[in-house]
Design an enzyme around this catalytic site. Structure first.
Site, PDB file in Angstrom:
ATOM      1  N   LYS A 117       0.849  -1.139  -0.113  1.00  0.00           N
ATOM      2  CA  LYS A 117      -0.012  -0.119  -0.131  1.00  0.00           C
ATOM      3  C   LYS A 117       0.936   1.411  -0.081  1.00  0.00           C
ATOM      4  O   LYS A 117       1.595   1.632   0.932  1.00  0.00           O
ATOM      5  CB  LYS A 117      -0.709  -0.040   1.120  1.00  0.00           C
ATOM      6  CG  LYS A 117      -1.943   1.193   1.272  1.00  0.00           C
ATOM      7  CD  LYS A 117      -2.986   1.040   1.950  1.00  0.00           C
ATOM      8  CE  LYS A 117      -4.178   2.029   1.962  1.00  0.00           C
ATOM      9  NZ  LYS A 117      -3.880   3.500   2.046  1.00  0.00           N
ATOM     10  N   CYS A 434      31.149  32.270  14.117  1.00  0.00           N
ATOM     11  CA  CYS A 434      30.537  31.632  15.382  1.00  0.00           C
ATOM     12  C   CYS A 434      31.158  30.303  15.304  1.00  0.00           C
ATOM     13  O   CYS A 434      31.277  29.369  14.586  1.00  0.00           O
ATOM     14  CB  CYS A 434      29.138  31.625  14.936  1.00  0.00           C
ATOM     15  SG  CYS A 434      28.174  30.583  15.870  1.00  0.00           S
TER      16      CYS A 434
HETATM   17  S1  IVH Z   1      -6.702  -0.325  -4.886  1.00  0.00           S
HETATM   18  C1  IVH Z   1     -11.065  -0.063  -4.224  1.00  0.00           C
HETATM   19  N1  IVH Z   1      -4.113  -0.605  -4.190  1.00  0.00           N
HETATM   20  O1  IVH Z   1      -5.421   3.643  -0.839  1.00  0.00           O
HETATM   21  C2  IVH Z   1      -9.481  -0.156  -4.229  1.00  0.00           C
HETATM   22  N2  IVH Z   1      -5.054   1.403  -3.482  1.00  0.00           N
HETATM   23  O2  IVH Z   1      -7.650   3.676   1.002  1.00  0.00           O
HETATM   24  C3  IVH Z   1      -8.911   1.003  -4.631  1.00  0.00           C
HETATM   25  N3  IVH Z   1      -3.394   2.775  -2.215  1.00  0.00           N
HETATM   26  O3  IVH Z   1      -6.964   6.054  -2.462  1.00  0.00           O
HETATM   27  C4  IVH Z   1      -7.390   1.099  -4.637  1.00  0.00           C
HETATM   28  N4  IVH Z   1      -1.652   1.447  -2.540  1.00  0.00           N
HETATM   29  O4  IVH Z   1      -4.806   5.379  -3.802  1.00  0.00           O
HETATM   30  C5  IVH Z   1      -5.116  -0.053  -3.880  1.00  0.00           C
HETATM   31  N5  IVH Z   1      -1.683  -1.267  -3.936  1.00  0.00           N
HETATM   32  C6  IVH Z   1      -2.686  -0.618  -3.964  1.00  0.00           C
HETATM   33  C7  IVH Z   1      -2.832   0.966  -3.302  1.00  0.00           C
HETATM   34  C8  IVH Z   1      -3.638   1.636  -3.115  1.00  0.00           C
HETATM   35  C9  IVH Z   1      -2.027   2.735  -2.269  1.00  0.00           C
HETATM   36  C10 IVH Z   1      -4.401   4.075  -2.014  1.00  0.00           C
HETATM   37  C11 IVH Z   1      -5.208   4.310  -3.039  1.00  0.00           C
HETATM   38  C12 IVH Z   1      -6.745   4.714  -2.422  1.00  0.00           C
HETATM   39  C13 IVH Z   1      -6.375   4.688  -0.827  1.00  0.00           C
HETATM   40  C14 IVH Z   1      -7.555   3.667  -0.585  1.00  0.00           C
END
Ligand code: IVH
Length: 669
Positions: A117, A434
């Site tokens: 993530k 300094c």
């Molecule tokens: S999937 C419904 N994959 O996290 C699925 N999101 O809290 C939507 N994000 O705004 C996104 N890494 O931008 C997905 N590997 C990943 C991600 C990811 C970061 C962010 C995404 C979204 C937020 C959701």
């Protein structure tokens, strides 16, 4: 050339450049040199200049250059960009899995894709017939802002998709996360701090701030990158699984994290979570967890959505790297350029396994903006190697005796006058002598990338300055053995060691010498550019602002700083003193007549005794040339540990391959 021939040539150059962008930014495996790439780009630029009628918006020359906007237009997302539910422990992930299985009712197997993530800014890009036509922020999930011009400046974003085995769809809405790598982030903040600009709190804020600039030129100057992770609407292509989608889009030239894994059980998910967690600190990007998604798109359909999040995915977050503690004091620290940095002294807390008791508050504006007071309970954050910092104050825990803090108007070290110059965020001690500034300057002078004076640590430097044995870096070379030996924790043997180290440091490359002077904004890289351009100190000393600006990668700020440095009599005196002390600057002219002369080397894999950079510089100093890819023209390939495709290619072409020992021998000869 006839018009059709020109147009054809332009197209051919674009295809070639796009291909090399793909190799460089997506595969991280370039197969031409930077110089060759620049030649292609320049050739295209010049043809387009002569024939503007052939310029198209997806030409690689069109990444920057759009005029600043007064505001962003609104974009409506075809499919809302929802968010994800979070889970924080195994039990919550088990619950998620159980819910998914229950909704599927059948006894079907469920496969999940787990991905990092990314902690960045969510964006959506639209490609029509393979061309990038629109890019937007997530906004409230329904309406975002049109940031197409800014996204175009990100080199990892293809302006045109690559058509390989799978034809590109008529319309592709693809979503991803714009990020800034941790190293690039630190570098960016260092530059901002040096320029007196406010620093970004973390890479995420830096990415968000950079993307929301109305002037794309500013965005272009920021080291942004992107990872794609999901789809919006797609017309003209069908996928059965998310895994297949990710695989396909990589082949269209869209960057996907290689750290994804197909998991067939909860155990595999937990195993991957642990793997990712243990890699987290070393990853070049910030990640704050992993996302677990049902792989089959048909199953997703079945499981369905809630209002603001899907039922088929969950974010499994990593433990926070934030803790709560209390500020007991705030102190001002004086840096090399005299800037006063307020530092919070806190009750010690453990964050991610490290004890933290100090956090930077950056500057007075940050203190005021966050309303930080001595006595406040605060959230402290530690991210990677970044210095811990205060994220926010817990206002409702503020004790009545909490007091405001203002940086002093006298330097805490020398009592010198402190001033904040217009346009700067930093308060600076104006006293050039300094002791705090001097200590930092000498620290910098002696550091590894500079004169590399072994054994000259902080404690020694403090004594030298406090006892007024040195007034500038050059004085280090005038101290006698006796003087060294009399310092605390020193004896005859250690004094001799320092003298030897000082002697050794006297033979120094021109670029390291420039770097060691500690000129504001001049890091190691810029110093090497200056060395290559000016060849000797006299030329550099007399360089004009205009000439400096002609050097690739040197901007107004660095140019100004260099001119200022050599206009200051005190600095000239120190430089002269250094030369008098016997410093011999080794000019990095290529030697001729060695077995390296004119030979091309390619390094692959990890070397034990040299960094890639050191090895390449070594080759250059011996008259050879280092290249990034293997061709028939390569003379030697030096193979380190875990060498990849380059070694294989060398074998194929019959290029001589050296292992590290053989290479070392050759150098020693
Ligand atoms: S999937 C419904 N994959 O996290 C699925 N999101 O809290 C939507 N994000 O705004 C996104 N890494 O931008 C997905 N590997 C990943 C991600 C990811 C970061 C962010 C995404 C979204 C937020 C959701």
């Amino acid at each position: 050339m006839a018009e059709p021939a020109i147009e054809q040539k332009i197209q051919q150059l674009r295809d070639e450049i796009n291909y090399h962008n793909y190799r460089y930014y997506i595969l991280d495996d370039p197969d031409i040199s930077d110089a060759a790439y620049d030649r292609l780009l320049r050739e295209l630029q010049s043809l387009e200049r002569e024939h503007p009628e052939f310029i198209t918006p997806d030409s690689p020359t069109q990444r920057v250059g759009a005029a600043p906007q007064s505001e962003f237009a609104t974009v409506s997302h075809t499919i809302p960009m929802v968010s994800l539910d979070n889970g924080f422990d195994e039990a919550e992930i088990r619950d998620f899995d159980a819910r998914v299985r229950k909704l599927l009712t059948t006894e079907d197997n469920v496969e999940y894709v787990a991905e990092p993530k990314f902690d960045g800014l969510a964006v959506e890009l639209v490609y029509e017939a393979g061309r990038f036509v629109l890019g937007a922020t997530r906004g409230d999930g329904f309406l975002g802002e049109n940031i197409t011009q800014n996204l175009k400046t990100i080199k990892a974003i293809p302006l045109k998709l690559v058509e390989r085995t799978n034809p590109v769809p008529q319309r592709l809405e693809v979503r991803g996360e714009v990020v800034i790598g941790t190293q690039a982030f630190e570098e960016l903040n260092r530059r901002r701090e040096a320029a007196g600009e406010p620093v970004f709190a973390n890479p995420r804020n830096a990415a968000a701030g950079s993307l929301r600039q109305l002037d794309p030129k500013i965005t272009a100057s920021r080291p942004l990158d992107i990872f794609f992770h999901s789809a919006g609407q797609i017309i003209g292509a069908n996928f059965e699984t998310h895994w297949q989608f990710l695989y396909t889009i990589t082949h269209w030239g869209l960057k996907v994290s290689p750290l994804r894994r197909l998991c067939r059980s909860l155990d595999e998910i937990f195993k991957f979570y642990d793997d990712l967690g243990s890699q987290r600190e070393q990853l070049p990007y910030e990640i704050d967890g992993m996302v677990i998604k049902v792989n089959s798109l048909a199953q997703r359909e079945f499981v369905g959505m809630k209002t603001r999040s899907p039922r088929w995915a969950i974010a499994y977050k990593f433990p926070a790297r934030q803790e709560v503690t209390q500020i007991v004091d705030i102190k001002a620290q004086v840096g090399r350029t005299g800037a006063l940095t307020p530092v919070a002294i806190m009750k010690p807390v453990r964050i991610g396994g490290v004890e933290v008791s100090r956090a930077t508050l950056h500057n007075q504006d940050e203190i005021d903006k966050k309303d930080i007071r001595v006595g406040d309970w605060v959230v402290v954050q530690r991210a990677g190697d970044v210095i811990p910092e205060v994220v926010k104050v817990l206002i409702n825990r503020r004790p009545p005796e909490a007091t405001n803090y203002h940086l002093p108007d006298k330097c805490p070290v020398c009592n010198g006058h402190v001033e904040r110059l217009p346009g700067e965020a930093a308060h600076r001690c104006q006293n050039l002598s300094c002791p705090a500034q001097l200590k930092q300057q000498i620290r910098h002078f002696a550091s590894r990338g500079a004169m590399d004076i072994e054994g000259l640590g902080d404690k020694l430097i403090d004594q030298l300055v406090d006892k007024q044995l040195v007034k500038d870096a050059a004085d280090l070379y005038s101290l006698s053995k006796d003087q060294w030996a009399k310092l605390e924790r020193m004896a005859e043997k250690s004094a001799q060691n320092i003298l030897d180290a000082l002697d050794k440091s006297k033979h120094i490359s021109f670029s390291k010498f420039i770097y060691s002077l500690g000129i504001r904004f001049i890091g190691e890289h810029t110093a090497s550019l200056l060395a290559a351009h000016f060849k000797n100190l006299e030329n550099l000393k007399h360089a004009s602002y205009d000439e400096l600006l002609t050097i690739y990668e040197i901007g107004p700020q660095s140019a100004q700083s260099i001119v200022q440095f050599f206009n200051e009599p005190k600095n000239i005196a120190t430089v002269d003193k250094l030369l008098h002390a016997g410093i011999k600057i080794q000019h990095e002219e290529a030697k001729t007549g060695t077995q390296f002369s004119g030979k091309t080397f390619v390094f692959t894999g990890t070397l034990e005794n040299f960094s890639r950079d050191e090895a390449e510089k070594l080759i250059a100093s011996l008259g050879g040339r280092a290249a990034s890819s293997v061709s028939k023209k390569t003379d030697f390939v030096v193979e380190g540990k875990e060498a990849g495709s380059k070694a294989a290619k060398a074998r194929e072409l019959g290029v001589t391959i050296l292992n590290e020992d053989q290479f070392k021998k050759m150098v020693a000869e």
